[in-house]
Design a protein around this motif. Structure first.
Motif, PDB file in Angstrom:
ATOM      1  N   LEU A  47     -47.507  63.125  70.148  1.00  0.00           N
ATOM      2  CA  LEU A  47     -47.071  64.515  70.332  1.00  0.00           C
ATOM      3  C   LEU A  47     -45.965  64.608  71.386  1.00  0.00           C
ATOM      4  CD1 LEU A  47     -50.539  66.338  70.249  1.00  0.00           C
ATOM      5  CD2 LEU A  47     -48.725  66.510  68.540  1.00  0.00           C
TER       6      LEU A  47
ATOM      7  N   LEU B 210     -46.658  73.098  70.926  1.00  0.00           N
ATOM      8  CA  LEU B 210     -47.950  73.292  70.263  1.00  0.00           C
ATOM      9  C   LEU B 210     -48.139  74.778  69.986  1.00  0.00           C
ATOM     10  CD1 LEU B 210     -50.135  70.826  72.378  1.00  0.00           C
ATOM     11  CD2 LEU B 210     -48.736  70.364  70.351  1.00  0.00           C
TER      12      LEU B 210
ATOM     13  N   ILE C  33     -48.278  76.349  63.944  1.00  0.00           N
ATOM     14  CA  ILE C  33     -48.596  75.006  63.431  1.00  0.00           C
ATOM     15  C   ILE C  33     -50.063  74.932  63.042  1.00  0.00           C
ATOM     16  CG2 ILE C  33     -48.944  72.609  64.151  1.00  0.00           C
ATOM     17  CD1 ILE C  33     -46.367  72.601  65.513  1.00  0.00           C
ATOM     18  N   ALA C  34     -50.915  75.503  63.906  1.00  0.00           N
ATOM     19  CA  ALA C  34     -52.352  75.485  63.638  1.00  0.00           C
ATOM     20  C   ALA C  34     -52.672  76.268  62.372  1.00  0.00           C
ATOM     21  CB  ALA C  34     -53.112  76.062  64.828  1.00  0.00           C
TER      22      ALA C  34
ATOM     23  N   GLN D 250     -58.447  69.447  66.605  1.00  0.00           N
ATOM     24  CA  GLN D 250     -57.312  70.321  66.898  1.00  0.00           C
ATOM     25  C   GLN D 250     -56.056  69.489  67.145  1.00  0.00           C
ATOM     26  OE1 GLN D 250     -58.363  72.913  70.147  1.00  0.00           O
ATOM     27  NE2 GLN D 250     -59.687  74.209  68.892  1.00  0.00           N
TER      28      GLN D 250
ATOM     29  N   PHE E 239     -52.406  69.567  65.133  1.00  0.00           N
ATOM     30  CA  PHE E 239     -51.115  69.663  65.804  1.00  0.00           C
ATOM     31  C   PHE E 239     -50.236  68.452  65.485  1.00  0.00           C
ATOM     32  CE2 PHE E 239     -52.854  72.764  69.096  1.00  0.00           C
ATOM     33  CZ  PHE E 239     -52.003  73.793  68.697  1.00  0.00           C
TER      34      PHE E 239
ATOM     35  N   SER F 145     -46.618  68.765  63.820  1.00  0.00           N
ATOM     36  CA  SER F 145     -45.473  68.252  64.583  1.00  0.00           C
ATOM     37  C   SER F 145     -44.706  67.206  63.783  1.00  0.00           C
ATOM     38  CB  SER F 145     -45.944  67.661  65.910  1.00  0.00           C
ATOM     39  OG  SER F 145     -46.534  68.643  66.733  1.00  0.00           O
TER      40      SER F 145
END
Length: 465
Positions: free
Chosen positions: A355, A362, A366-367, A399, A403, A407
């Motif tokens: 990341l 973040l 994206i989530a 989680q 991400f 990403s």
């Protein structure tokens, strides 16, 4: 039928039973030393040599068999081996006769099971022997005391390549478990089970490959159904030249149907001039038609650029396919289809390193994107809220995986505007996949890795320095 008394039989006249389910007798040194001091404390059970091939009614009475005849051990193979090592000439035996080959296997299997002397693999082979000799699964369960489901599991283990299975069991780094072998049962084709067992590099890798094969089987079944529907609609299979021409502008894609999705009741195709064709990729079923012909003849430079554009599009498709598999893989981890790591700390560090290298924020979008199909603005506020709550309900590791996937989607393609290998972008993706390998990720095709490490022939040559 057993003889009424224990008799002494010469060790040289007693042979191991060829169907003994216990293949590894272990170390008998200590038992041999005990026999030297105290003799054989428990008698062996043997059968006349003819009992291996003769029907029970044709076998001699046990009390009428000469002790100088040849015999096979039925119970006491370890004692027989230890007696040989101790140098004993005779051992006490009880003779049994009038029993079928199937009963002999059952007696040996039950004796070893009761002593808990058999490995899982030996149990499996023993059950298979009983099945081959005419017992049903229900009869095996009744005779051995195992549940029907356990018997079924063991028989599935017996179908595997036994040499390859033994090799994996003896590999301490592999850490093969009974759960892994049960996981293989999800694959119907035994040859594919053996292929997965052969290629897997670890226990976790088995689970990952099984899930991948289940997905492939679904895609294959969906493709079959879709082709049948398309045939009725007049859509034909694409000609052979399509695979070489798909990215050079001679063909136009009408729609793409994801093979992992459920097959729709009806396929809606937009109106097109000319014949439509289907072409199956490893990820979707593509409906295509021939593009209108160009009026002017392209120059040499234009042709070269067109060819490189074709190659770049192919790289893009490969990366797109990997990303789709990556999402399925992470979904499998979240759902529990792929078991959790015992220690997630190392994995979290690797994910965080990826990341940081990618360097994308973040963001909540994206989530949500992981749980929503397509553009977020197409969904209601309630649906977006539900996606956020689903994400918030995940563990920290899960989680981070969400991400990571999002990403990696922002990195883009691994080539520049000229079609040359873009190492900086590729390194970011490789770092992400390196983290996923801890969970069991593997590249299904060699070209998936090549478009990341720069060895693919689809890239334009690097500039000379």
């Amino acid at each position: 039928m057993e003889s009424s008394e224990v008799v002494k039989i010469r060790v040289e006249n007693i042979y191991p039973h060829p169907d003994n389910p216990r293949k590894d007798l272990g170390d008998v040194t200590e038992l041999a030393e005990s026999m030297k001091k105290h003799g054989v404390m428990q008698n062996l059970t043997v059968i006349p040599a003819s009992a291996l091939t003769a029907d029970p009614e044709d076998q001699p009475d046990a009390d009428k068999v000469s002790v100088i005849s040849d015999f096979h051990a039925l119970i006491g193979h370890r004692r027989l081996e230890a007696a040989k090592l101790a140098g004993l000439v005779e051992v006490p035996c009880q003779i049994r006769s009038k029993i079928s080959r199937k009963e002999q296997v059952g007696i040996m299997l039950l004796e070893n099971i009761q002593r808990e002397d058999l490995t899982i693999q030996e149990q499996a082979q023993g059950f298979q022997m009983m099945l081959d000799l005419g017992d049903t699964e229900d009869q095996i369960a009744e005779k051995t005391g195992f549940s029907k489901s356990t018997v079924r599991h063991r028989l599935n283990i017996a179908k595997l390549d036994q040499e390859k299975l033994k090799e994996k069991q003896q590999d301490d780094a592999f850490q093969l478990t009974l759960k892994d072998l049960y996981e293989l049962e999800k694959i119907k084709d035994v040859e594919m089970r053996n292929e997965i067992l052969d290629k897997a590099s670890s226990s976790r890798d088995i689970v990952s490959r099984v899930q991948n094969e289940i997905t492939n089987a679904k895609k294959k079944e969906n493709a079959k159904k879709l082709k049948a529907k398309l045939k009725k609609m007049g859509v034909e299979k694409a000609p052979e030249q399509y695979s070489q021409q798909m990215y050079n502008g001679k063909w136009k894609t009408v729609i793409e149907i994801n093979l992992t999705d459920d097959v729709p009741d009806e396929i809606e195709l937009p109106e097109q001039k000319g014949q439509m064709y289907w072409y199956e990729t490893w990820r979707d079923l593509r409906i295509v038609t021939k593009a209108p012909k160009e009026k002017k003849k392209p120059t040499k430079e234009e042709l070269a650029k067109k060819e490189q554009d074709r190659k770049s599009k192919e790289v893009k498709e490969i990366l797109k396919g990997s990303a789709a598999r990556r999402k399925d893989f992470i979904s499998g981890i979240i759902s529990g289809k792929i078991p959790a790591l015992k220690d997630e700390n190392v994995a979290r560090e690797k994910i965080w390193e990826a990341l940081v290298l990618i360097g994308y924020g973040l963001y909540g979008s994206i989530a949500r994107d992981f749980f929503l199909e397509g553009d977020e603005w197409k969904y209601s506020e309630e649906e977006r809220k539900q996606a956020t709550e689903t994400f918030q309900g995940l563990s920290i590791t899960h989680q981070m995986l969400v991400f990571l996937h999002g990403s990696m989607n922002t990195v883009g393609e691994t080539y520049d505007y000229s079609g040359r290998y873009a190492k900086e972008k590729a390194d970011k993706l490789l770092k992400g996949y390196e983290a996923l390998e801890l969970f069991g990720w593997f590249f299904e095709m060699d070209e998936e890795k090549r478009v990341l490490d720069g060895t693919s022939e689809l890239f334009a040559p690097a500039e000379e320095k």
